[in-house]
Write a protein that holds these residues in place. Structure first.
Motif, short mmCIF file in Angstrom:
data_model
loop_
_atom_site.label_atom_id
_atom_site.label_comp_id
_atom_site.label_asym_id
_atom_site.label_seq_id
_atom_site.Cartn_x
_atom_site.Cartn_y
_atom_site.Cartn_z
N ASN A 3 0.86 -1.18 0.00
CA ASN A 3 0.00 0.00 0.00
C ASN A 3 0.90 1.23 0.00
OD1 ASN A 3 -1.56 2.23 0.84
ND2 ASN A 3 -3.00 0.91 1.91
N LEU A 4 0.99 1.88 -1.15
CA LEU A 4 1.86 3.05 -1.27
C LEU A 4 1.23 4.31 -0.70
CD1 LEU A 4 3.42 2.40 -4.79
CD2 LEU A 4 4.31 1.81 -2.52
N GLU A 52 3.33 -2.72 4.05
CA GLU A 52 3.18 -4.05 3.47
C GLU A 52 2.34 -4.86 4.45
OE1 GLU A 52 5.97 -7.76 2.05
OE2 GLU A 52 6.62 -6.54 3.74
N LYS A 53 1.34 -5.55 3.92
CA LYS A 53 0.49 -6.38 4.76
C LYS A 53 0.64 -7.83 4.32
CE LYS A 53 -4.26 -7.04 6.33
NZ LYS A 53 -5.60 -6.45 6.37
N THR A 69 0.98 -6.05 9.52
CA THR A 69 1.24 -4.87 8.69
C THR A 69 2.49 -4.20 9.21
OG1 THR A 69 -1.14 -4.60 8.32
CG2 THR A 69 0.27 -2.71 7.83
N ARG A 70 3.38 -3.89 8.29
CA ARG A 70 4.63 -3.25 8.70
C ARG A 70 4.95 -2.13 7.71
NH1 ARG A 70 8.12 -8.63 7.58
NH2 ARG A 70 7.62 -8.87 5.40
N PRO A 71 5.70 -1.13 8.19
CA PRO A 71 6.08 -0.02 7.30
C PRO A 71 7.08 -0.50 6.25
CG PRO A 71 7.10 0.24 9.46
CD PRO A 71 6.19 -0.95 9.56
N THR A 89 12.83 1.09 -0.14
CA THR A 89 12.00 0.19 -0.94
C THR A 89 11.71 0.80 -2.30
OG1 THR A 89 10.95 -0.69 1.05
CG2 THR A 89 9.80 -1.05 -1.04
N VAL A 90 11.89 0.00 -3.35
CA VAL A 90 11.59 0.42 -4.71
C VAL A 90 10.46 -0.46 -5.22
CG1 VAL A 90 12.48 0.61 -7.06
CG2 VAL A 90 13.97 1.13 -5.11
#
Length: 168
Positions: free
Chosen positions: A111-112, A117-118, A149-151, A156-157
């Motif tokens: 989720n940008l 990221e989940k 869920t984590r940042p 990250t690309v």
């Protein structure tokens, strides 16, 4: 013996057709394809319960949510990327043109919008019917087993690849 064999082969073919339906559904979710997502369900009256995403007595409200989320873009780029992997199917043909199914889902989402990221897993409990000669979902219930869920790290690309041209 021949009729028993024919009946067994028919049942196997029905189970395989239901598996193909569910795989098309997940592929549609990942490919951001609202038309194929919608086509996975009966014309009207599908009962859908996706837990936190909502419960509905028809597919149309869920198809609208799917379209809004899957096709959401910022500056012309998609911001939600999903990966659905279904496994461990248990399909039971319950009668002429009816069946039930249970699947385990492994789900991953980037989720940008939230820079997260989940990871999630859960169980689908479905009911299927033959409609116009094709298997469709009439009931689709998802129960989450666990999620994390984590940042996303700053380095990250994310690249869109095939989605760059979806819905444009």
């Amino acid at each position: 013996m021949d009729t028993d064999l024919a009946r067994r082969v028919d049942r196997i073919e029905q189970v395989e057709a239901i598996k193909a339906l569910k795989h098309r559904y997940w592929r549609a979710c990942d490919a951001k394809d609202p038309k194929e997502f919608r086509a996975s369900f009966i014309r009207s009256g599908a009962r859908i319960d996706y837990g936190a995403l909502g419960a509905f007595d028809d597919v149309e409200p869920m198809a609208e949510i799917f379209t809004k989320v899957a096709l959401h873009t910022v500056d012309g780029k998609h911001v939600i990327f999903d990966m659905h992997h279904g496994m461990h199917p248990e399909i039971t043909v319950t009668g002429p043109g009816t069946a039930t199914g249970r699947w385990t889902l492994r789900f991953r989402q980037v989720n940008l919008l939230d820079n997260t990221e989940k990871l999630m897993t859960g169980e689908y409990d479905d009911e299927y019917v033959l409609e116009d000669g094709e298997w469709k979902m009439s009931v689709c219930r998802f129960t989450e087993t666990w999620a994390m869920t984590r940042p996303l790290p700053a380095e990250t690309v994310i690249t869109e690849g095939a989605f760059a041209e979806v819905a444009r």
